[in-house]
Design a protein around this motif. Structure first.
Motif, PDB file in Angstrom:
ATOM      1  N   TRP A  12       0.797  -0.999  -0.062  1.00 54.66           N
ATOM      2  CA  TRP A  12       0.085   0.084   0.067  1.00 54.66           C
ATOM      3  C   TRP A  12       0.883   1.346   0.007  1.00 54.66           C
ATOM      4  O   TRP A  12       0.553   2.284  -0.661  1.00 54.66           O
ATOM      5  N   GLY A  13       1.858   1.283   0.853  1.00 57.58           N
ATOM      6  CA  GLY A  13       2.902   2.515   0.837  1.00 57.58           C
ATOM      7  C   GLY A  13       3.778   2.458  -0.387  1.00 57.58           C
ATOM      8  O   GLY A  13       3.589   3.858  -1.018  1.00 57.58           O
ATOM      9  N   VAL A  14       4.051   1.605  -1.097  1.00 59.61           N
ATOM     10  CA  VAL A  14       4.416   1.537  -2.385  1.00 59.61           C
ATOM     11  C   VAL A  14       3.508   2.241  -3.548  1.00 59.61           C
ATOM     12  O   VAL A  14       3.885   3.025  -4.128  1.00 59.61           O
ATOM     13  N   PHE A  15       2.387   1.909  -3.492  1.00 57.23           N
ATOM     14  CA  PHE A  15       1.400   2.471  -4.432  1.00 57.23           C
ATOM     15  C   PHE A  15       1.024   3.914  -4.214  1.00 57.23           C
ATOM     16  O   PHE A  15       0.811   4.658  -4.797  1.00 57.23           O
ATOM     17  N   LEU A  16       1.117   4.208  -2.683  1.00 58.91           N
ATOM     18  CA  LEU A  16       0.782   5.625  -2.435  1.00 58.91           C
ATOM     19  C   LEU A  16       1.973   6.506  -2.862  1.00 58.91           C
ATOM     20  O   LEU A  16       1.874   7.639  -3.373  1.00 58.91           O
ATOM     21  N   VAL A  17       3.196   5.974  -2.593  1.00 58.63           N
ATOM     22  CA  VAL A  17       4.250   6.865  -3.489  1.00 58.63           C
ATOM     23  C   VAL A  17       4.152   6.917  -4.838  1.00 58.63           C
ATOM     24  O   VAL A  17       4.472   8.140  -5.447  1.00 58.63           O
ATOM     25  N   VAL A  18       3.726   5.974  -5.421  1.00 59.03           N
ATOM     26  CA  VAL A  18       3.580   6.350  -7.033  1.00 59.03           C
ATOM     27  C   VAL A  18       2.293   7.082  -7.433  1.00 59.03           C
ATOM     28  O   VAL A  18       2.634   7.958  -8.091  1.00 59.03           O
ATOM     29  N   GLN A  19       1.420   6.913  -6.390  1.00 57.45           N
ATOM     30  CA  GLN A  19       0.463   8.080  -6.485  1.00 57.45           C
ATOM     31  C   GLN A  19       0.642   9.470  -6.547  1.00 57.45           C
ATOM     32  O   GLN A  19       0.436  10.435  -7.151  1.00 57.45           O
ATOM     33  N   THR A  20       1.527   9.593  -5.454  1.00 55.92           N
ATOM     34  CA  THR A  20       2.188  10.983  -4.963  1.00 55.92           C
ATOM     35  C   THR A  20       2.833  11.499  -6.003  1.00 55.92           C
ATOM     36  O   THR A  20       2.901  12.509  -6.465  1.00 55.92           O
ATOM     37  N   ALA A  21       3.856  10.738  -6.489  1.00 52.31           N
ATOM     38  CA  ALA A  21       4.615  11.027  -7.843  1.00 52.31           C
ATOM     39  C   ALA A  21       3.728  11.476  -9.026  1.00 52.31           C
ATOM     40  O   ALA A  21       4.130  12.431  -9.784  1.00 52.31           O
ATOM     41  N   GLY A  22       2.561  10.846  -9.458  1.00 52.73           N
ATOM     42  CA  GLY A  22       1.660  11.161 -10.199  1.00 52.73           C
ATOM     43  C   GLY A  22       0.901  12.428  -9.775  1.00 52.73           C
ATOM     44  O   GLY A  22       0.882  13.229 -10.911  1.00 52.73           O
ATOM     45  N   ALA A  23       0.681  12.689  -8.900  1.00 51.92           N
ATOM     46  CA  ALA A  23      -0.065  14.101  -8.426  1.00 51.92           C
ATOM     47  C   ALA A  23       1.101  15.174  -8.735  1.00 51.92           C
ATOM     48  O   ALA A  23       0.488  16.121  -9.130  1.00 51.92           O
ATOM     49  N   GLY A  24       2.488  14.966  -8.291  1.00 53.60           N
ATOM     50  CA  GLY A  24       3.414  15.912  -8.418  1.00 53.60           C
ATOM     51  C   GLY A  24       3.634  16.283 -10.073  1.00 53.60           C
ATOM     52  O   GLY A  24       3.632  17.401 -10.546  1.00 53.60           O
ATOM     53  N   TYR A  25       3.528  15.145 -10.892  1.00 55.57           N
ATOM     54  CA  TYR A  25       3.606  15.380 -12.461  1.00 55.57           C
ATOM     55  C   TYR A  25       2.283  16.176 -12.726  1.00 55.57           C
ATOM     56  O   TYR A  25       2.563  17.031 -13.474  1.00 55.57           O
ATOM     57  N   ALA A  26       1.336  15.855 -12.173  1.00 55.37           N
ATOM     58  CA  ALA A  26      -0.028  16.665 -12.715  1.00 55.37           C
ATOM     59  C   ALA A  26       0.251  18.257 -12.240  1.00 55.37           C
ATOM     60  O   ALA A  26      -0.341  19.001 -13.056  1.00 55.37           O
ATOM     61  N   LEU A  27       0.732  18.584 -11.037  1.00 53.70           N
ATOM     62  CA  LEU A  27       0.920  19.733 -10.740  1.00 53.70           C
ATOM     63  C   LEU A  27       1.844  20.480 -11.621  1.00 53.70           C
ATOM     64  O   LEU A  27       1.645  21.446 -12.003  1.00 53.70           O
ATOM     65  N   ARG A  28       3.021  19.925 -12.020  1.00 55.63           N
ATOM     66  CA  ARG A  28       3.889  20.495 -12.786  1.00 55.63           C
ATOM     67  C   ARG A  28       3.369  20.637 -14.400  1.00 55.63           C
ATOM     68  O   ARG A  28       3.630  21.868 -14.741  1.00 55.63           O
ATOM     69  N   LEU A  29       2.442  19.699 -14.700  1.00 58.77           N
ATOM     70  CA  LEU A  29       1.939  19.803 -16.121  1.00 58.77           C
ATOM     71  C   LEU A  29       0.922  21.048 -16.202  1.00 58.77           C
ATOM     72  O   LEU A  29       0.829  21.591 -17.027  1.00 58.77           O
ATOM     73  N   ASP A  30       0.495  21.368 -14.885  1.00 57.76           N
ATOM     74  CA  ASP A  30      -0.497  22.539 -15.036  1.00 57.76           C
ATOM     75  C   ASP A  30       0.116  23.798 -14.467  1.00 57.76           C
ATOM     76  O   ASP A  30      -0.488  24.743 -14.458  1.00 57.76           O
ATOM     77  N   GLY A  31       1.354  23.929 -14.511  1.00 57.28           N
ATOM     78  CA  GLY A  31       2.191  25.073 -13.885  1.00 57.28           C
ATOM     79  C   GLY A  31       1.919  25.406 -12.480  1.00 57.28           C
ATOM     80  O   GLY A  31       2.284  26.652 -12.180  1.00 57.28           O
ATOM     81  N   GLU A  32       1.538  24.520 -11.624  1.00 55.59           N
ATOM     82  CA  GLU A  32       1.653  24.544 -10.193  1.00 55.59           C
ATOM     83  C   GLU A  32       2.711  24.390  -9.243  1.00 55.59           C
ATOM     84  O   GLU A  32       3.735  23.459  -9.849  1.00 55.59           O
ATOM     85  N   SER A  33       2.890  24.732  -8.420  1.00 50.83           N
ATOM     86  CA  SER A  33       3.933  24.423  -7.361  1.00 50.83           C
ATOM     87  C   SER A  33       3.770  23.137  -6.699  1.00 50.83           C
ATOM     88  O   SER A  33       2.576  22.798  -6.769  1.00 50.83           O
TER      89      SER A  33
END
Length: 398
Positions: free
Chosen positions: A326-347
């Motif tokens: 579950w923790g590994v999957f959470l890390v992957v999801q967090t990385a995906g959220a970070g990518y989404a923020l960058r993609l949208d020009g967000e901090s």
């Protein structure tokens, strides 16, 4: 047998969650790349902006000022439809004394009625529909109507940003909009089957709206209903991430729950109304409805079983590896959220609250989906619920 069923349910959830985690960044990146490579065709028609408003006095002045001050080469008229407000919304707008703004008052009839009233009174064929709690940037109108220069495009979704993103709940909703709704919209844009143009910002070709009979009263998610109808009628619906609109989100758990419950219930109504699209050759049936069914109905409805399974394995069945997975999957999801923020020009600064969002906030969304699904299946009607506004949308005007 119960253990076998739980195992199968968890397997389905794991597959769907993994599939979505893989699909989101991949297709979103593809959508952004295609957007950058697409030649920009100048298109700046005169625009009518329709603002339905019921008890929006807290934000309406900032919203109307931002639209009226739009930097657009052609005329921008603003039609504010006061839908039976009791807080002086119409008076607030009239006191602004803006030359390109009209105020029309009507008895309360619901958002769909206010929108149809404004559309009928609007003088131009390029229509922008915007909520009364939403603030535009100066170039938002120009950017959201530009894709209408393609004669096959019937509607355009803008990029909704959370204005009041301070505090834990505000940050969670900011992440949900950026790493959830907007990322989904980019995916579905790549598949040419966007099911929802948000009420906060959308541009429509009058011809497309007329063809589907305007805004319908059949569902509580009239934005989803009309978007699906336009797509099924053969028009393209596209996403323009550069057209940004800043909206006020609920500041309390109760208001948030009511809003998301209405959204979820209305989406189910729209999916049921347009279910025959599954038998058509169009992309809404082949991709749009299927995406909503898998990732907005099945996944959140079954996901609590996976949480139970992980907790049981870690603390009852002596299987600590469950928490590790579950923790590994959470890390992957967090990385995906970070990518989404960058993609949208967000901090990336708000990313620290994402793990907590997955533990706490996500449970609220599960309950919303499950309760609204039960309500929809039982045929219980749900009344429109008006949110209290605090005027926080204006902090994003810039």
């Amino acid at each position: 047998m119960p253990a076998l069923v739980l195992g199968l349910v968890c397997a389905v959830v794991a597959v769907l969650a993994t599939l979505r985690t893989v699909l989101q960044p991949g297709l979103a990146h593809t959508a952004r790349r295609l957007h950058r490579e697409t030649a920009v065709t100048p298109h700046a028609p005169p625009v009518s902006v329709v603002v339905p408003a019921c008890n929006e006095s807290a934000n309406i002045a900032a919203a109307v000022r931002s639209v009226a001050a739009s930097e657009h080469p052609a005329e921008v008229e603003v039609v504010v439809v006061d839908d039976g407000s009791t807080d002086g919304t119409a008076e607030v707008v009239r006191e602004l004394e803006l030359a390109n703004v009209r105020v029309v008052s009507r008895p309360n009839g619901g958002r769909f009625a206010a929108l149809n009233t404004g559309i009928a009174l609007a003088r131009h064929d390029a229509l922008v529909l915007v909520d009364g709690d939403t603030v535009f940037e100066r170039d938002t109108v120009s950017k959201v109507v530009r894709p209408l220069g393609d004669t096959g495009v019937g509607a355009v979704s803008g990029n909704v940003k959370v204005a009041n993103r301070g505090g834990l709940l505000g940050r969670w909703q900011h992440l949900e909009y950026t790493a959830g709704s907007n990322l989904d919209r980019q995916i579905l844009n790549a598949l040419e089957c966007i099911p929802t143009i948000p009420g906060a910002i959308g541009a429509f070709r009058r011809e497309a709206l007329d063809e589907v009979g305007g805004i319908s009263a059949d569902t509580l998610a009239e934005d989803t209903d009309v978007t699906m109808a336009i797509t099924r009628a053969g028009w393209r619906v596209v996403y323009e991430p550069a057209a940004r609109a800043w909206t006020e989100v609920p500041t309390g758990a109760s208001g948030l729950y009511k809003q998301r419950y209405r959204w979820s219930y209305g989406t189910f109504q729209s999916m049921w109304k347009h279910r025959t699209a599954l038998c058509e050759r169009g992309r809404m049936g082949r991709f749009g409805l299927l995406y909503l069914l898998l990732f907005h109905v099945v996944l959140p409805a079954l996901a609590p079983a996976l949480d139970v399974y992980v907790l049981y394995g870690a603390f009852v069945a002596d299987a600590p590896w469950a928490l590790v997975v579950w923790g590994v999957f959470l890390v992957v999801q967090t990385a995906g959220a970070g990518y989404a923020l960058r993609l949208d020009g967000e901090s990336l600064a708000p990313l620290w609250v994402f793990p907590l969002q997955q533990v706490a906030y996500r449970q609220l969304t599960y309950v919303v989906v499950i309760e609204s699904l039960v309500t929809a299946l039982s045929g219980t009607p749900l009344a429109w619920q008006t949110a209290r506004r605090s005027g926080l949308a204006k902090v994003a005007a810039r």
